[in-house]
Design an enzyme around this catalytic site. Structure first.
Site, PDB file in Angstrom:
ATOM      1  N   ARG A  62       0.852  -1.188   0.000  1.00  0.00           N
ATOM      2  CA  ARG A  62       0.000   0.000   0.000  1.00  0.00           C
ATOM      3  C   ARG A  62       0.890   1.240   0.000  1.00  0.00           C
ATOM      4  O   ARG A  62       1.678   1.446   0.922  1.00  0.00           O
ATOM      5  CB  ARG A  62      -0.895  -0.007   1.236  1.00  0.00           C
ATOM      6  CG  ARG A  62      -1.769   1.234   1.433  1.00  0.00           C
ATOM      7  CD  ARG A  62      -2.500   1.092   2.756  1.00  0.00           C
ATOM      8  NE  ARG A  62      -3.410   2.183   3.052  1.00  0.00           N
ATOM      9  CZ  ARG A  62      -3.084   3.281   3.743  1.00  0.00           C
ATOM     10  NH1 ARG A  62      -1.835   3.432   4.174  1.00  0.00           N
ATOM     11  NH2 ARG A  62      -3.979   4.207   3.992  1.00  0.00           N
ATOM     12  N   LEU A  63       0.774   2.051  -1.044  1.00  0.00           N
ATOM     13  CA  LEU A  63       1.553   3.277  -1.133  1.00  0.00           C
ATOM     14  C   LEU A  63       0.784   4.384  -0.420  1.00  0.00           C
ATOM     15  O   LEU A  63      -0.137   4.984  -0.976  1.00  0.00           O
ATOM     16  CB  LEU A  63       1.828   3.644  -2.593  1.00  0.00           C
ATOM     17  CG  LEU A  63       2.517   2.571  -3.452  1.00  0.00           C
ATOM     18  CD1 LEU A  63       2.861   3.126  -4.821  1.00  0.00           C
ATOM     19  CD2 LEU A  63       3.771   2.051  -2.764  1.00  0.00           C
ATOM     20  N   ASP A  64       1.166   4.648   0.819  1.00  0.00           N
ATOM     21  CA  ASP A  64       0.441   5.585   1.665  1.00  0.00           C
ATOM     22  C   ASP A  64       0.649   7.022   1.183  1.00  0.00           C
ATOM     23  O   ASP A  64       1.778   7.441   0.902  1.00  0.00           O
ATOM     24  CB  ASP A  64       0.939   5.451   3.109  1.00  0.00           C
ATOM     25  CG  ASP A  64       0.332   6.469   4.035  1.00  0.00           C
ATOM     26  OD1 ASP A  64      -0.892   6.405   4.254  1.00  0.00           O
ATOM     27  OD2 ASP A  64       1.077   7.347   4.517  1.00  0.00           O
ATOM     28  N   ALA A  65      -0.454   7.773   1.089  1.00  0.00           N
ATOM     29  CA  ALA A  65      -0.407   9.214   0.780  1.00  0.00           C
ATOM     30  C   ALA A  65       0.449   9.513  -0.441  1.00  0.00           C
ATOM     31  O   ALA A  65       1.089  10.562  -0.529  1.00  0.00           O
ATOM     32  CB  ALA A  65       0.101   9.995   1.991  1.00  0.00           C
ATOM     33  N   VAL A  66       0.447   8.610  -1.401  1.00  0.00           N
ATOM     34  CA  VAL A  66       1.401   8.704  -2.505  1.00  0.00           C
ATOM     35  C   VAL A  66       1.119   9.880  -3.436  1.00  0.00           C
ATOM     36  O   VAL A  66       2.019  10.333  -4.153  1.00  0.00           O
ATOM     37  CB  VAL A  66       1.435   7.367  -3.287  1.00  0.00           C
ATOM     38  CG1 VAL A  66       0.166   7.180  -4.117  1.00  0.00           C
ATOM     39  CG2 VAL A  66       2.673   7.271  -4.166  1.00  0.00           C
TER      40      VAL A  66
END
Length: 580
Positions: free
Chosen positions: A235-239
């Site tokens: 999961r790419l957080d706040a990408v």
């Protein structure tokens, strides 16, 4: 740039790097990226447009320490609970950040390479990967101001020097999109004098600078570590905020998409079964761009679903939910949606932009506040404070309606919401506190000072077992969800990429049709989203005359295709021609 006349993989990596770092030696940087990821230059490319999922895939979202037991590390407690209680219901476990952290319940990461000792260690993560697919967070937009990297940045030494994005207060930063109300820049004393670092979220979460390729290589080494520990979903957080350019909005920039394409390329060449998910809590049209051309995210969060579905059930009007679904493009094979109603964060309001009017948003906010919810704000481009998200547990959000307030239909409304989400195109994801029907944790807000804590309760595992064994609403919801998920996971028409078509059944009945990829199974999902009985004719559903139609929920067989059907408040049907 040195021209590469080597393998297709080298050429593709080089093309992404050239777009990001035109002034660097691309040949050397390409070699370093592949070396750090332990990917051979002649590794064959995975087959494009593969669906690495099916109808059996259901995600659990949880913190490593959502359950605690005395004298036991929480990751073991969680693993035992998931194995014993959820093995027939879920296939993917999203472990929210389990690293040492300084704030924001894990999203201010101090050390990306170790497991928070208070939760367990890497062996506990590997143990979970033996039974479930595990998704880990890549919190790569920012890291903790108390991290070794930031301490080194202030000292001007590696690793850390050059890792953080600097700006000057006199620059034009008026267009920068913010999800918070705190000042964007933080003044820091370093060996090189006073500096101002960029902080999109908080002054404890300092933004990383991906214009520095050394940082990229550092992040790739961390990704490789996670792959070696058995993590395959990322999961790419706040990408969306990843790349910054002063004078712009610094959100959704082309370079951000380029970084995602590069990360996906390298990760899937290391592990063809890996899955990339982008977490972009932004308006729907912008969110959809993160599919790219099936070369960025495998899955994107369906961020508009939670506010629209909750709004539907508290107003008894599905018009906006239906209109939104009718405009959503079917995901290409090899991509799909991640559907959810609640998570560790609040119910985002930016994804309602263009979908709900300001009056309707205010109405939704007011209703949730009546049910004990809180509202977090952000600062817009004009410096005004605007509602950003509603903080509330899903159980409390379903307490009643806007018109009548809390009522006796909370359980039925809650399960109806879950049943809608389970049946939509995409992979369903359930926050652990939704499966357990956990209430608002107001005491935790008072302890942390953060509104988000209202839905981040920590259960004592023994007490939870007592609640699931007694006649409580926790047990009632948990068992109902388990039963429904077991049915759902068997139906080919609920494959994440199976056809979906929204039906026109008025504002009080929400309905859609799913058809399996091989076209053998159809399911008509029909929901009464009001607190009053609703009647409809089966003739509205185009039930094929040669098939027998059965409700998967009740087992009732419908022989008369012209019959009138009355649904109780929040009752629903999953009518199918081929029960599985």
């Amino acid at each position: 740039m040195t021209t590469l006349n080597h393998t297709p993989l080298e050429q593709r990596v080089a093309a992404h790097l050239t777009a990001l770092y035109p002034d660097r030696d691309i040949h050397e940087l390409t070699r370093q990226c592949l070396e750090v990821m332990r990917v051979s230059v002649d590794t064959p490319s995975p087959e494009p447009h593969r669906n690495i999922w099916d109808q059996s895939d259901v995600m659990l979202i949880t913190y490593a320490d959502s359950l605690r037991k005395e004298a036991e590390v929480p990751l073991k407690t969680l693993n035992d609970f998931v194995k014993s209680r959820l093995s027939e219901s879920i296939s993917v476990v999203h472990l929210l950040p389990f690293f040492p952290f300084s704030s924001d319940d894990g999203f201010s990461v101090m050390d990306y390479t170790t497991v928070n000792p208070s939760c367990g260690d890497w062996s506990d993560i590997r143990s979970m990967t033996q039974s479930f697919k595990v998704m880990g967070d890549l919190v790569i937009n920012h890291c903790s101001s108390r991290s070794l990297w930031f301490e080194n940045y202030k000292k001007g030494i590696d690793p850390g020097a050059g890792y953080f994005f600097e700006a000057e207060p006199e620059w034009d930063l008026s267009q920068v999109v913010r999800p918070r109300t705190s000042p964007l820049l933080k003044e820091v004393r370093t060996v090189n004098g006073e500096k101002h670092v960029w902080c999109t979220f908080s002054h404890d979460q300092v933004d990383l600078d991906f214009t520095n390729p050394d940082l990229l290589l550092e992040i790739l080494s961390i990704i490789h570590l996670y792959l070696e520990q058995g993590i395959r979903w990322f999961r790419l957080d706040a990408v969306a905020f990843l790349w910054k350019v002063p004078g712009t909005s610094s959100i959704n920039l082309p370079e951000t998409h380029e970084v995602i394409r590069l990360l996906r390329l390298l990760i899937e060449h290391h592990s063809p079964d890996a899955v990339i998910i982008t977490e972009t809590n932004i308006p729907n049209s912008e969110n959809l761009t993160y599919f790219g051309n099936a070369n960025e995210a495998h899955l994107i969060y369906n961020f508009s679903l939670p506010p629209l579905l909750i709004n539907t059930l508290v107003t008894g009007d599905c018009t906006h939910l239906k209109q939104w679904l009718m405009t959503m493009p079917p995901a290409q094979y090899g991509t799909t949606y991640l559907n959810f109603i609640a998570s560790h964060d609040g119910v985002g309001l930016r994804p309602t932009e263009g979908l709900l009017s300001e009056w309707e948003i205010d109405n939704l906010i007011g209703t949730m506040q009546r049910f004990g919810g809180r509202v977090s704000c952000r600062t817009d481009a004009e410096g005004n404070s605007k509602p950003y998200e509603i903080n509330i547990s899903l159980w409390n959000a379903m307490a009643g309606t806007h018109q009548s307030g809390p009522d006796g239909l909370q359980f039925a409304r809650f399960i109806c919401a879950a049943a809608v989400m389970m049946a939509l195109e995409g992979v369903p994801a359930f926050y652990i506190h939704s499966l357990l029907a956990t209430e608002n944790d107001v005491e935790r807000i008072e302890h942390t000072g953060s509104f988000r804590s209202i839905n981040r309760h920590v259960w004592d595992a023994d007490r939870l077992e007592q609640q699931l064994s007694a006649e409580t609403h926790h047990k009632k919801v948990f068992e109902a969800m388990q039963a429904l998920l077991k049915v759902r996971r068997k139906q080919p028409a609920f494959h994440p990429n199976a056809t979906m078509y929204t039906l026109h059944t008025g504002e009080s009945l929400f309905a859609f049709w799913r058809q399996s990829i091989n076209r053998s199974q159809s399911i008509f999902a029909v929901y009464n989203i009001t607190n009053e009985p609703q009647t409809f004719n089966l003739s509205q559903l185009n039930l094929v005359i040669t098939d027998e139609w059965t409700d998967l929920v009740s087992g009732e067989v419908f022989d008369d295709r012209l019959a009138q059907v009355t649904l109780r408040p929040y009752q629903y049907l999953w009518l199918t021609n081929k029960p599985a």
